[in-house]
Structures are given as structure tokens and as C-alpha cells.
Design a protein around this motif. Structure first.
Motif, PDB file in Angstrom:
ATOM      1  N   ALA A  24      46.667  51.377  54.855  1.00 44.38           N
ATOM      2  CA  ALA A  24      47.759  50.991  55.321  1.00 44.38           C
ATOM      3  C   ALA A  24      48.462  49.547  54.760  1.00 44.38           C
ATOM      4  CB  ALA A  24      47.287  50.352  56.796  1.00 44.38           C
ATOM      5  N   LYS A  25      47.851  48.535  54.130  1.00 45.61           N
ATOM      6  CA  LYS A  25      48.484  47.709  53.581  1.00 45.61           C
ATOM      7  C   LYS A  25      49.332  48.075  52.355  1.00 45.61           C
ATOM      8  CE  LYS A  25      45.055  44.037  54.462  1.00 45.61           C
ATOM      9  NZ  LYS A  25      44.120  42.866  54.109  1.00 45.61           N
ATOM     10  N   SER A  26      48.545  49.066  51.528  1.00 43.43           N
ATOM     11  CA  SER A  26      49.431  49.558  50.479  1.00 43.43           C
ATOM     12  C   SER A  26      50.758  50.309  50.905  1.00 43.43           C
ATOM     13  CB  SER A  26      48.620  50.565  49.480  1.00 43.43           C
ATOM     14  OG  SER A  26      48.394  51.851  50.272  1.00 43.43           O
ATOM     15  N   GLY A  27      50.778  51.011  51.907  1.00 47.95           N
ATOM     16  CA  GLY A  27      52.183  51.395  52.592  1.00 47.95           C
ATOM     17  C   GLY A  27      52.825  50.494  53.705  1.00 47.95           C
ATOM     18  N   ARG A  28      52.388  49.313  53.384  1.00 45.05           N
ATOM     19  CA  ARG A  28      53.049  48.288  54.439  1.00 45.05           C
ATOM     20  C   ARG A  28      53.250  48.835  55.842  1.00 45.05           C
ATOM     21  NH1 ARG A  28      57.762  45.901  50.569  1.00 45.05           N
ATOM     22  NH2 ARG A  28      56.352  45.303  48.717  1.00 45.05           N
ATOM     23  N   ASP A  29      52.085  49.448  56.084  1.00 42.55           N
ATOM     24  CA  ASP A  29      52.136  50.232  57.512  1.00 42.55           C
ATOM     25  C   ASP A  29      51.544  49.215  58.643  1.00 42.55           C
ATOM     26  OD1 ASP A  29      51.801  51.620  59.957  1.00 42.55           O
ATOM     27  OD2 ASP A  29      50.981  53.271  59.015  1.00 42.55           O
ATOM     28  N   ILE A  30      52.166  48.132  59.174  1.00 51.28           N
ATOM     29  CA  ILE A  30      51.409  47.187  59.922  1.00 51.28           C
ATOM     30  C   ILE A  30      51.044  47.576  61.155  1.00 51.28           C
ATOM     31  CG2 ILE A  30      51.932  44.997  61.056  1.00 51.28           C
ATOM     32  CD1 ILE A  30      51.951  44.896  58.087  1.00 51.28           C
ATOM     33  N   ASP A  31      51.658  48.586  61.764  1.00 57.61           N
ATOM     34  CA  ASP A  31      51.205  49.158  63.030  1.00 57.61           C
ATOM     35  C   ASP A  31      49.622  49.913  62.913  1.00 57.61           C
ATOM     36  OD1 ASP A  31      53.161  48.270  64.691  1.00 57.61           O
ATOM     37  OD2 ASP A  31      54.608  49.779  63.910  1.00 57.61           O
ATOM     38  N   THR A  32      49.520  50.648  61.988  1.00 59.11           N
ATOM     39  CA  THR A  32      48.161  51.234  61.584  1.00 59.11           C
ATOM     40  C   THR A  32      47.096  50.241  61.288  1.00 59.11           C
ATOM     41  OG1 THR A  32      49.323  53.120  60.868  1.00 59.11           O
ATOM     42  CG2 THR A  32      47.064  52.843  60.174  1.00 59.11           C
ATOM     43  N   LEU A  33      47.395  49.149  60.759  1.00 55.79           N
ATOM     44  CA  LEU A  33      46.407  48.037  60.400  1.00 55.79           C
ATOM     45  C   LEU A  33      46.092  47.446  61.555  1.00 55.79           C
ATOM     46  CD1 LEU A  33      45.109  46.699  57.780  1.00 55.79           C
ATOM     47  CD2 LEU A  33      46.997  45.048  57.714  1.00 55.79           C
ATOM     48  N   ILE A  34      47.042  47.138  62.486  1.00 55.15           N
ATOM     49  CA  ILE A  34      46.790  46.464  63.800  1.00 55.15           C
ATOM     50  C   ILE A  34      45.956  47.435  64.551  1.00 55.15           C
ATOM     51  CG2 ILE A  34      47.884  45.621  65.960  1.00 55.15           C
ATOM     52  CD1 ILE A  34      50.146  44.715  64.279  1.00 55.15           C
ATOM     53  N   ALA A  45      47.210  38.582  64.068  1.00 56.01           N
ATOM     54  CA  ALA A  45      48.162  37.601  64.192  1.00 56.01           C
ATOM     55  C   ALA A  45      48.611  37.090  62.828  1.00 56.01           C
ATOM     56  CB  ALA A  45      47.652  36.359  64.927  1.00 56.01           C
ATOM     57  N   ARG A  46      47.918  37.030  61.701  1.00 51.87           N
ATOM     58  CA  ARG A  46      48.456  36.881  60.494  1.00 51.87           C
ATOM     59  C   ARG A  46      49.054  37.865  59.892  1.00 51.87           C
ATOM     60  NH1 ARG A  46      42.596  34.396  58.030  1.00 51.87           N
ATOM     61  NH2 ARG A  46      42.914  31.853  58.803  1.00 51.87           N
ATOM     62  N   GLU A  47      48.725  39.054  60.253  1.00 52.22           N
ATOM     63  CA  GLU A  47      49.517  40.278  59.564  1.00 52.22           C
ATOM     64  C   GLU A  47      50.883  40.376  60.178  1.00 52.22           C
ATOM     65  OE1 GLU A  47      48.950  41.965  57.050  1.00 52.22           O
ATOM     66  OE2 GLU A  47      46.566  41.832  56.953  1.00 52.22           O
ATOM     67  N   LEU A  48      50.886  40.028  61.600  1.00 53.81           N
ATOM     68  CA  LEU A  48      52.417  40.075  62.237  1.00 53.81           C
ATOM     69  C   LEU A  48      53.235  38.991  61.647  1.00 53.81           C
ATOM     70  CD1 LEU A  48      50.810  41.038  65.758  1.00 53.81           C
ATOM     71  CD2 LEU A  48      52.438  42.524  64.211  1.00 53.81           C
ATOM     72  N   ASP A  49      52.540  37.902  61.414  1.00 48.89           N
ATOM     73  CA  ASP A  49      53.335  36.510  60.963  1.00 48.89           C
ATOM     74  C   ASP A  49      53.834  36.985  59.489  1.00 48.89           C
ATOM     75  OD1 ASP A  49      53.596  34.303  62.805  1.00 48.89           O
ATOM     76  OD2 ASP A  49      51.462  33.710  62.168  1.00 48.89           O
ATOM     77  N   ARG A  55      57.025  39.077  62.503  1.00 48.52           N
ATOM     78  CA  ARG A  55      56.878  39.607  64.038  1.00 48.52           C
ATOM     79  C   ARG A  55      56.150  38.495  64.683  1.00 48.52           C
ATOM     80  NH1 ARG A  55      54.917  45.623  63.323  1.00 48.52           N
ATOM     81  NH2 ARG A  55      54.378  45.449  65.597  1.00 48.52           N
ATOM     82  N   THR A  56      56.858  37.169  64.883  1.00 44.28           N
ATOM     83  CA  THR A  56      56.265  35.958  65.181  1.00 44.28           C
ATOM     84  C   THR A  56      55.958  35.950  66.927  1.00 44.28           C
ATOM     85  OG1 THR A  56      57.599  34.663  63.566  1.00 44.28           O
ATOM     86  CG2 THR A  56      56.644  33.463  65.493  1.00 44.28           C
ATOM     87  N   PRO A  57      56.782  36.318  67.570  1.00 42.67           N
ATOM     88  CA  PRO A  57      56.227  36.466  69.009  1.00 42.67           C
ATOM     89  C   PRO A  57      54.901  37.353  69.304  1.00 42.67           C
ATOM     90  CG  PRO A  57      58.662  37.010  69.113  1.00 42.67           C
ATOM     91  CD  PRO A  57      57.956  37.012  67.529  1.00 42.67           C
ATOM     92  N   GLU A  58      54.969  38.530  68.782  1.00 39.08           N
ATOM     93  CA  GLU A  58      53.656  39.424  68.769  1.00 39.08           C
ATOM     94  C   GLU A  58      52.339  38.454  68.012  1.00 39.08           C
ATOM     95  OE1 GLU A  58      54.359  43.880  67.907  1.00 39.08           O
ATOM     96  OE2 GLU A  58      56.055  42.815  67.115  1.00 39.08           O
ATOM     97  N   ALA A  59      52.657  37.820  67.071  1.00 39.48           N
ATOM     98  CA  ALA A  59      51.643  37.107  66.320  1.00 39.48           C
ATOM     99  C   ALA A  59      51.022  36.094  67.394  1.00 39.48           C
ATOM    100  CB  ALA A  59      51.983  36.598  65.070  1.00 39.48           C
ATOM    101  N   LEU A  60      52.016  35.497  67.955  1.00 38.28           N
ATOM    102  CA  LEU A  60      51.418  34.428  68.821  1.00 38.28           C
ATOM    103  C   LEU A  60      50.545  35.054  70.067  1.00 38.28           C
ATOM    104  CD1 LEU A  60      51.569  31.308  69.619  1.00 38.28           C
ATOM    105  CD2 LEU A  60      53.729  31.831  70.944  1.00 38.28           C
ATOM    106  N   GLU A  61      51.192  36.105  70.696  1.00 44.26           N
ATOM    107  CA  GLU A  61      50.696  36.787  71.803  1.00 44.26           C
ATOM    108  C   GLU A  61      49.278  37.188  71.364  1.00 44.26           C
ATOM    109  OE1 GLU A  61      50.971  40.935  74.533  1.00 44.26           O
ATOM    110  OE2 GLU A  61      53.084  40.047  73.289  1.00 44.26           O
TER     111      GLU A  61
END
Length: 548
Positions: A310-320, A338-342, A346-352
Motif C-alpha cells: 500500500a505504501k509503495s502504491g501510495r494507497d492511503i485508504d488501503t493502508l488505513i 493519523a500520521r499517514e493521513l497528516d 488529510r488533516t481533519p481525518e487525521a485529527l478525528e
């Protein structure tokens, strides 16, 4: 020879081994040169083979097959060889010249032998040297295209049987086994070099599995088998690069390997094969990874493979999704999300997610402190200072330590609310009689309050000592009874560590009496102490050294 000195040998070996090595210089024999590599035998309890490699000003490195040397130490036998070389320094140029002459002579002799004569020599040496014979047999099998023969030899090289005692290879034999196993790497690489990369690929995979199956029965404290595993992984990669296997078949094997225990020994990263896999192979690799993860969402290997892809493909949603499927109870997984979203902006989602991690933790005392730090920092950045203080306050209340107190103080000071927050925190600690109150008051440099707390709630010896050390310049009368009480507990103990602590206390006691103007009292105290413990020679010596 510039880096070979007695001082360097002593530094490498330590004073004791250096001193013992001096007694072994007469036991050194068979010194031979091969460039900067020098070998010899040293006769001790047994005959040991030693090797020094000179590296110029950097100094020598060495190996010895004695038990102490096999643990990676620069032993007395290496010291003996080094001292022998220093004693014969004037002869070394001549010895090197003679070694080069012998090498040229050997080459000339071999070149002049007829075919049958040369064969006779090789047969004779192979009969006497089993390792040489195995290497030659492997080369012969490779030349014949005898895959079954090579496979058989590789399995023999990886067999722990000849080295095992009671089913396990002990530490003393692990190096020898690893040396033999390393020959399997050379054999597989030779297959690739001879144009049989597909066979080399197959054998590398089989060898990795065999080695993984025996590693638990080898005391590999020095990590020698890890080196063999890395060699097999590299040999596999080289073979694949030459053989160009079917991408989907390669993807299937890489995924299966990453999910097996063997991956710990031969660390093969599937992403290193991305150019060989191509788009079709990467699609297959991701499919196998997803199938494995869906079948076991909490498996470490399954999650690790999914996260890497997921990281290699920059697939944040799969990583989450991978993290979210197996949330740690202390909020650590929430922090990773939260760190991945930051990072993805995607700051609001990271804070949530960070806030959710705090909410879903059953006990703030066990929460990942890094999550608290992360969320408090984010609150501060967006101007939610009251929320940052509340978070720090709640964390301190749940986990009463000097660190959480300092973090609360740092956050509250930025808003001018520290005096009120401090009083609330101290009231909480006093109500429960928590001894961390003493550390906190000392950190605040409030000595009077720290003494009061120690008197009211008690303190451990370390806290009393810290109190006394801080107070001695201004309150020697309060510090002195503390030092005397600690010294009385320590005096009956033996051992240099106890003696050093006692002498340190005595110096503090002397300083207190000096400040109080009662040096005679100290003299009487030390006289009694010396008379009571006069048989402790090391203690007496330490006291003499410090004028006590």
C-alpha cells in the motif's frame, strides 16, 4: 605495519588478554603471508589457527578458532601473533617476498604438469580435504547439468547432522556449520553463471526453505546464518534477473515467502522484484496479499505485506483499512493512521482518528504516550489550547509521573494557566500521598515543600539522597541525618560498588560537618567506621585515596 603496535593490540584485546598473550609468543609457529593476510598456529590447550589482516593505520583485525576467539573476541593467541610480527618486523619484507616467490613457484609448477600429473595432484588433495572435494563435486555436477546431483550436494551442505549434538548445533560449532552452508550459496550462483539460471532459482528457493527449517536448532548468536540467508536471497534475485520467470508465478512465490517463517532468515522484499514483475506481476502480488490478509487480518506477516504494498502504491485508504482492522487497545494504531493521513494532507481525518484513539482507550494510564503528544501538538497548532491543556491534565491524572507533569506544565505555561494547573496537580498528589510528588517538587526547585512531602508521605532512598544533595549547601543540618542513615545501611555490605557508594556518602557527610563547624564529630565517626570495617581492604584503600 603502521597500524600494528603494542598499544593497538592492547586496545583490541584488553589488558588481561594482552598480558596473557605475551606468554604465548614462543608458541607461535607456521607464520605465512598472503598480502596483508597473515596466518599462523598458536599452541595452547590445543593447536589454534589464527589470522591477522593488516589494514594500515586503522589497525589489524583478527580471527582465531579458540572458544574465546569464536565469540568474536581479540584473544591472547592473536596478541601472541601480533607481538611475534612486531618482534620480527625487520624480517617481514623478506617473508613477504618469499611468500610471493612461493606463489609464483606453485603457479609455474602447476602450469608445467602434464594432464595426468595434474589430475593425480587434484585427486590426492581432494581425498585429503573434504571441503575441497565437495566444492569440486559441485562444480562437476554443474558442468554435467546434473541438477539432481547439485540438489543432493546443496542439501548435504545445509544438513546440521555432522555438527549437531543432541539434535542441536552448539555455539562453538555454529561458525563451522555456517561456513559449510555458505558453500551452497556459491554453488547456486555458479549455476546462474553457467547459464542455468532457472535451475539456480529453483535451488535457491529450496535452500531457503531447508535453512529456515534448521535455524531453530542452531545457536546462531553471532548471526552467521543470517549472512547465509542473505546470500541465498541475493542468489535468488540474481537467478530471477537472468532467468526472467513468469511474473505471476514469481508473484505467487514472493507472496508465499513473505508469509512464511523463512522470510525472517532470508529477507526478500517483493518490491525489489518490481521491475521483473511488471504490471501483470504486481497486480498478481497485490491479489495474493489481499487474499492472505482477508483470511487473517490480525496476522503480522499479512499486515506487513499489505502495508508495504500500500505504501509503495501510495494507497492511503488501503493502508488505513489494514491498521483499522486490528486496532491496538493503547491507541498506537490510531496514531499510525493519523500520521499517514497528516502526511497525505488529510488533516481533519487525521485529527478525528487521533481523538478517536484517546476516546477508545479504556485507561489513559496505558495509552501510547506518543498519541497524547501528537494530539496535544495538533491542538496547539490549530489554536485549541484549552483542549491541549485538558488532554495533558487528564493524562497526568491517569499516569502520575514526572514526565506527564512536565508536559502539562509546558502546555499550560503557553496560556498563562500554569499556577492554577500546578496547584490542582499538587493537590491531587497530596490527597493520595503519591511519592512522585517529591520528584515533582524537586523539579520545580521547591525544596521546602519537597522536604515536607518526604516527611509526611515517606520517600525511597534515592529521593532522600537527591533531597540531601540539593539541600546540603543551605541546609546541612537536615541533609546530615539522611547521609548518616544511608551510610549505616550501606556499611555492612561488601563489593566495590557498595564501597564506592559508601565513600561518596562519607564525602557528603564530611562536607556537612564542615559547614556545621563540627569536624571533630566527623573524625570520630570515620575512626569508628574504620575500626569496624578494617578487614575490607578495598574499602580502606578507597577511603585513603579520598583522604577519609
Amino acid at each position: 605495519m603502521d597500524g600494528l603496535t603494542e598499544a593497538k593490540l592492547k586496545s583490541l584485546a584488553g589488558a588481561r588478554s594482552f598480558e596473557r598473550g605475551q606468554d604465548y609468543t614462543d608458541a607461535v609457529s607456521g607464520v605465512e603471508f598472503d598480502g596483508d593476510r597473515i596466518t599462523a598456529f598458536v599452541h595452547g590447550t590445543e593447536r589454534y589457527e589464527v589470522e591477522l589482516v593488516l589494514r594500515g593505520a586503522r589497525g589489524p583485525v583478527g580471527e582465531c578458532d579458540c572458544p574465546y576467539g569464536q565469540e568474536g573476541n581479540f584473544c591472547k593467541h592473536l596478541v601472541a601473533l601480533g607481538l611475534t610480527l612486531l618482534a620480527r618486523k625487520a624480517d617481514i619484507p623478506r617473508m613477504r617476498k618469499e611468500a610471493r616467490g612461493r606463489a609464483r613457484g606453485l603457479d609455474a609448477w602447476l602450469s608445467g604438469l602434464a594432464r595426468e600429473e595434474l589430475l593425480a595432484v587434484v585427486r590426492e588433495e581432494a581425498a585429503e580435504d573434504s571441503r575441497l572435494r565437495r566444492r569440486l563435486e559441485l562444480r562437476a555436477a554443474s558442468a554435467r547439468g546434473d541438477l539432481a546431483g547439485i540438489r543432493s550436494r546443496v542439501r548435504e551442505l545445509l544438513d546440521i547432522g555432522p555438527f549437531a549434538r543432541y539434535g542441536c548445533v552448539e555455539y562453538a560449532d555454529a561458525h563451522a556449520y555456517a561456513d559449510q552452508a555458505g558453500q551452497a550459496v556459491s554453488a547456486i550462483r555458479s549455476l546462474t553463471a553457467s547459464g542455468r539460471a532457472a535451475d539456480a532459482m529453483t535451488l535457491a528457493r529450496e535452500a531457503i526453505e531447508v535453512l529456515a527449517g534448521v535455524v531453530e536448532n542452531v545457536d546462531d548468536s553471532d548471526g552467521c546464518l543470517e549472512t547465509v540467508g542473505t546470500g541465498l536471497a541475493d542468489a535468488h534475485h540474481e537467478a530471477c534477473r537472468t532467468a526472467a520467470p513468469d511474473p505471476e508465478e514469481l508473484a505467487q512465490w514472493l507472496a508465499a515467502h513473505a508469509l512464511r517463517d523463512a522470510c525472517d532468515l532470508a529477507d526478500i522484499d517483493p518490491l525489489d522484484y518490481a521491475d521483473l514483475l511488471g504490471e501483470r506481476g504486481m497486480v498478481a502480488l497485490r491479489r495474493h496479499a489481499v487474499e492472505a490478509w482477508q483470511a487473517n487480518r490480525t496476522g503480522w506477516a499479512e499486515k506487513d505485506l499489505m502495508q508495504r504494498l500500500a505504501k509503495s502504491g501510495r494507497d492511503i485508504d488501503t493502508l488505513i483499512a489494514v491498521h483499522a482492522a486490528d486496532l491496538a487497545p493503547n491507541g498506537h494504531s490510531h496514531l499510525l493512521i493519523a500520521r499517514e493521513l497528516d502526511t497525505a494532507g488529510r488533516t481533519p481525518e487525521a485529527l478525528e482518528w487521533a481523538e478517536r484513539g484517546i476516546r477508545e482507550t479504556d485507561d489513559l494510564a496505558t495509552v501510547d504516550t506518543a498519541l497524547v503528544d501528537h494530539l496535544a501538538d495538533r491542538y496547539t497548532r490549530i489554536g485549541r489550547l484549552a483542549d491541549a491543556i485538558t488532554l495533558r491534565r487528564d493524562h497526568f491524572a491517569a499516569r502520575r509521573t514526572l514526565l506527564t507533569y512536565r508536559q502539562l506544565r509546558a502546555t499550560a505555561e503557553t496560556t498563562g494557566h500554569w499556577p492554577a494547573e500546578r496547584e490542582n496537580a499538587l493537590t491531587l498528589l497530596r490527597a493520595d500521598g503519591d511519592r512522585v510528588l517529591i520528584d515533582i517538587l524537586l523539579d520545580d526547585q521547591d525544596l521546602d515543600a519537597a522536604w515536607q512531602a518526604a516527611t509526611a508521605f515517606g520517600a525511597h532512598d534515592g529521593q532522600w539522597l537527591t533531597l540531601a544533595d540539593h539541600s546540603r549547601p543551605t541546609r546541612p543540618a537536615d541533609a546530615l541525618p539522611v547521609y548518616l542513615r544511608l551510610a549505616a545501611r550501606l556499611a555492612p555490605q561488601t563489593g566495590n560498588a557498595a564501597y564506592e557508594q559508601l565513600v561518596s556518602l562519607l564525602l557528603s557527610i564530611r562536607d556537612c560537618h564542615h559547614r556545621l563547624g563540627t569536624p571533630d564529630d566527623f573524625t570520630a565517626y570515620v575512626t569508628t567506621l574504620r575500626a569496624t570495617h578494617k578487614r575490607k581492604r578495598n574499602l580502606m584503600r578507597l577511603m585513603d585515596e579520598h583522604g577519609l
